[in-house]
Design a protein around this motif. Structure first.
Motif, short mmCIF file in Angstrom:
data_model
loop_
_atom_site.label_atom_id
_atom_site.label_comp_id
_atom_site.label_asym_id
_atom_site.label_seq_id
_atom_site.Cartn_x
_atom_site.Cartn_y
_atom_site.Cartn_z
N LYS A 78 0.82 -1.21 0.00
CA LYS A 78 0.00 0.00 0.00
C LYS A 78 0.85 1.26 0.00
CE LYS A 78 -4.15 -1.96 1.83
NZ LYS A 78 -4.69 -2.59 2.99
N ARG A 79 2.10 1.12 0.45
CA ARG A 79 2.93 2.33 0.47
C ARG A 79 3.28 2.81 -0.94
NH1 ARG A 79 5.92 -1.81 2.28
NH2 ARG A 79 7.65 -2.47 0.96
N HIS A 80 3.09 1.93 -1.93
CA HIS A 80 3.30 2.38 -3.31
C HIS A 80 2.05 3.16 -3.75
CE1 HIS A 80 6.19 -0.92 -3.14
NE2 HIS A 80 6.77 -0.41 -4.21
N ASP A 81 1.92 4.37 -3.23
CA ASP A 81 0.71 5.13 -3.47
C ASP A 81 0.39 5.32 -4.94
OD1 ASP A 81 0.00 5.41 -0.91
OD2 ASP A 81 0.99 7.35 -0.62
N ALA A 82 1.46 5.48 -5.71
CA ALA A 82 1.26 5.76 -7.12
C ALA A 82 0.56 4.60 -7.82
CB ALA A 82 2.60 6.04 -7.79
N LEU A 83 0.56 3.44 -7.18
CA LEU A 83 -0.07 2.28 -7.83
C LEU A 83 -1.42 1.96 -7.23
CD1 LEU A 83 3.07 0.09 -8.31
CD2 LEU A 83 1.89 1.50 -9.97
N SER A 84 -2.00 2.91 -6.51
CA SER A 84 -3.35 2.66 -6.02
C SER A 84 -4.30 2.74 -7.21
CB SER A 84 -3.74 3.69 -4.95
OG SER A 84 -3.95 4.95 -5.55
N ILE A 85 -5.36 1.97 -7.12
CA ILE A 85 -6.34 1.97 -8.22
C ILE A 85 -6.89 3.39 -8.40
CG2 ILE A 85 -8.51 0.93 -9.04
CD1 ILE A 85 -6.10 -1.01 -8.68
N ARG A 86 -7.10 4.07 -7.26
CA ARG A 86 -7.56 5.47 -7.31
C ARG A 86 -6.69 6.31 -8.24
NH1 ARG A 86 -12.24 6.97 -4.21
NH2 ARG A 86 -13.02 5.04 -5.11
N GLU A 87 -5.37 6.20 -8.00
CA GLU A 87 -4.45 7.05 -8.73
C GLU A 87 -4.41 6.66 -10.23
OE1 GLU A 87 -3.07 9.74 -8.22
OE2 GLU A 87 -1.54 9.80 -9.82
N LEU A 88 -4.42 5.38 -10.48
CA LEU A 88 -4.37 4.94 -11.88
C LEU A 88 -5.64 5.36 -12.62
CD1 LEU A 88 -2.80 1.41 -11.32
CD2 LEU A 88 -1.64 3.48 -12.09
N ARG A 89 -6.76 5.31 -11.91
CA ARG A 89 -8.02 5.77 -12.49
C ARG A 89 -7.92 7.25 -12.81
NH1 ARG A 89 -13.18 4.09 -8.79
NH2 ARG A 89 -14.40 5.24 -10.28
N ARG A 90 -7.37 7.99 -11.84
CA ARG A 90 -7.25 9.45 -12.01
C ARG A 90 -6.40 9.78 -13.24
NH1 ARG A 90 -4.46 13.60 -11.06
NH2 ARG A 90 -2.64 12.42 -10.40
N ARG A 91 -5.40 8.92 -13.45
CA ARG A 91 -4.52 9.16 -14.60
C ARG A 91 -5.14 8.70 -15.92
NH1 ARG A 91 1.10 6.60 -13.53
NH2 ARG A 91 0.99 6.45 -11.26
N GLY A 92 -6.35 8.18 -15.82
CA GLY A 92 -7.06 7.85 -17.05
C GLY A 92 -6.83 6.43 -17.55
N MET A 93 -6.25 5.58 -16.72
CA MET A 93 -6.04 4.19 -17.17
C MET A 93 -7.37 3.43 -17.18
SD MET A 93 -2.73 2.38 -15.59
CE MET A 93 -2.38 0.86 -16.41
N SER A 94 -7.52 2.54 -18.09
CA SER A 94 -8.75 1.74 -18.12
C SER A 94 -8.61 0.57 -17.16
CB SER A 94 -9.01 1.22 -19.53
OG SER A 94 -8.07 0.21 -19.82
N ALA A 95 -9.76 0.01 -16.78
CA ALA A 95 -9.74 -1.13 -15.86
C ALA A 95 -8.96 -2.29 -16.48
CB ALA A 95 -11.17 -1.56 -15.54
N ALA A 96 -9.17 -2.52 -17.77
CA ALA A 96 -8.48 -3.63 -18.43
C ALA A 96 -6.97 -3.41 -18.37
CB ALA A 96 -8.95 -3.75 -19.87
N ALA A 97 -6.55 -2.16 -18.57
CA ALA A 97 -5.11 -1.87 -18.54
C ALA A 97 -4.55 -2.06 -17.14
CB ALA A 97 -4.86 -0.45 -19.03
N VAL A 98 -5.32 -1.65 -16.13
CA VAL A 98 -4.86 -1.83 -14.74
C VAL A 98 -4.60 -3.30 -14.47
CG1 VAL A 98 -5.58 -1.74 -12.32
CG2 VAL A 98 -5.96 0.24 -13.81
N LEU A 99 -5.48 -4.14 -14.97
CA LEU A 99 -5.35 -5.56 -14.66
C LEU A 99 -4.28 -6.26 -15.49
CD1 LEU A 99 -9.06 -6.55 -14.07
CD2 LEU A 99 -7.22 -6.43 -12.39
#
Ligand code: GLU
Length: 304
Positions: free
Chosen positions: A275-296
């Motif tokens: 969890k300390r890798h904040d930049a990799l929270s789903i929240r942050e990735l969503r904010r950056r415009g990544m799609s769910a498929a890309a996150v996974l």
């Protein structure tokens, strides 16, 4: 506790069990996606359980965020805090009576004993704890207990419990006495045959904390049994916890579920994502415009 929870035609019951102590990160998301996929492929039921026992670190906003982030990734569940169901309540903070019942059963069976050691005593007694061990944050890393308060024989250790305190854990730590030398084995659905030795790979572990909270191990077996979970899908960081839970199930007469441990996602240095890798929270990735498929599916680190 209602034991008549719903089963689907297939009989498979899985669960998603986030701890709301921070925003979900990509490593969790992948494990949860596997759990979701396995339940759906089996035509089974999926239960959402909020593991919010840690009062200091759990926050309602993280619990809400976990549900929202998992839904955003396309997951759904058949029972849970937001959809109801017959095996609720679905937040561990509301299941205290069940945990106390389980504690009593363990105590009556002579499987646990009270422990007066402080964190400081333990830190001093354990020769080479790995980094972060003993802080109580990672149940798998609980150091092997040196046995200071361990009674000589199973079922003993009542020396300091007078009859008026016998019915409750009351401000003491309680430990499960592991059968030293016993081999604990299971055939993992993903990682194959696993083998641990009680007393060597892990020692007498906490089932109840002096601040009145059951340990993760106790709450988890109590919930998995009463929610009738047939397969537990979780991260490989919990393999030794599974071994401990197998011993608890045996002591309590609970049926073991099947286990499927997922490989952990790691960063470019091979360190596991946390969890300390904040930049990799789903929240942050969503904010950056990544799609769910890309996150996974994204490979670390190039795409992130
Ligand atoms: N609550 C744990 C987590 O968020 C999962 C525990 C389990 O699967 O038993 O990693």
């Amino acid at each position: 506790m209602n034991l008549h929870s719903s089963t689907s035609g297939s009989g498979y019951r899985g669960r998603l069990a986030p701890s709301p102590t921070g925003y979900l990160h990509i490593g969790h998301a992948r494990t949860f996606a596997t759990a979701w996929r396995r339940a759906r492929d089996a035509g089974g039921v999926l239960v959402m359980r909020m593991e919010d026992l840690d009062r200091d670190r759990s926050r309602a906003e993280y619990a809400e965020a976990a549900l929202a982030d998992l839904r955003w990734m396309g997951m759904d569940w058949d029972e849970g805090p937001d959809v109801g169901g017959a095996s609720g309540p679905y937040a561990q903070s509301e299941r205290g009576d069940l945990y106390l019942e389980v504690w009593k059963k363990l105590r009556e069976g002579g499987f646990i004993y009270p422990c007066r050691c402080s964190r400081k005593d333990l830190a001093a007694a354990v020769s080479a704890p790995h980094e972060g061990a003993g802080r109580g944050q990672d149940p798998d890393d609980e150091p092997v207990y040196p046995g200071t308060c361990r009674p000589l024989r199973k079922g003993e250790g009542e020396f300091e419990i007078s009859s008026d305190t016998g019915e409750e854990p009351r401000g003491m730590n309680w430990r499960f006495r592991v059968p030293d030398g016993d081999v604990v084995e299971f055939d993992d659905g993903n990682l194959g045959q696993q083998r641990f030795v009680a007393g060597v790979d892990f020692g007498d572990f906490l089932v109840w904390r002096r601040d009145g909270v059951p340990s993760y191990q106790l709450a988890c077996v109590a919930d998995d049994a009463t929610m009738r979970i047939t397969e537990v899908v979780r991260g490989a960081d919990l393999l030794k916890s599974t071994a401990r839970q197998k011993l608890l199930n045996r002591a309590l007469g609970f049926t073991d579920p099947k286990w499927f441990h997922c490989e952990l996602s790691t960063d470019e240095q091979g360190r596991r994502l946390a969890k300390r890798h904040d930049a990799l929270s789903i929240r942050e990735l969503r904010r950056r415009g990544m799609s769910a498929a890309a996150v996974l599916s994204a490979e670390w680190p190039s795409a992130l």
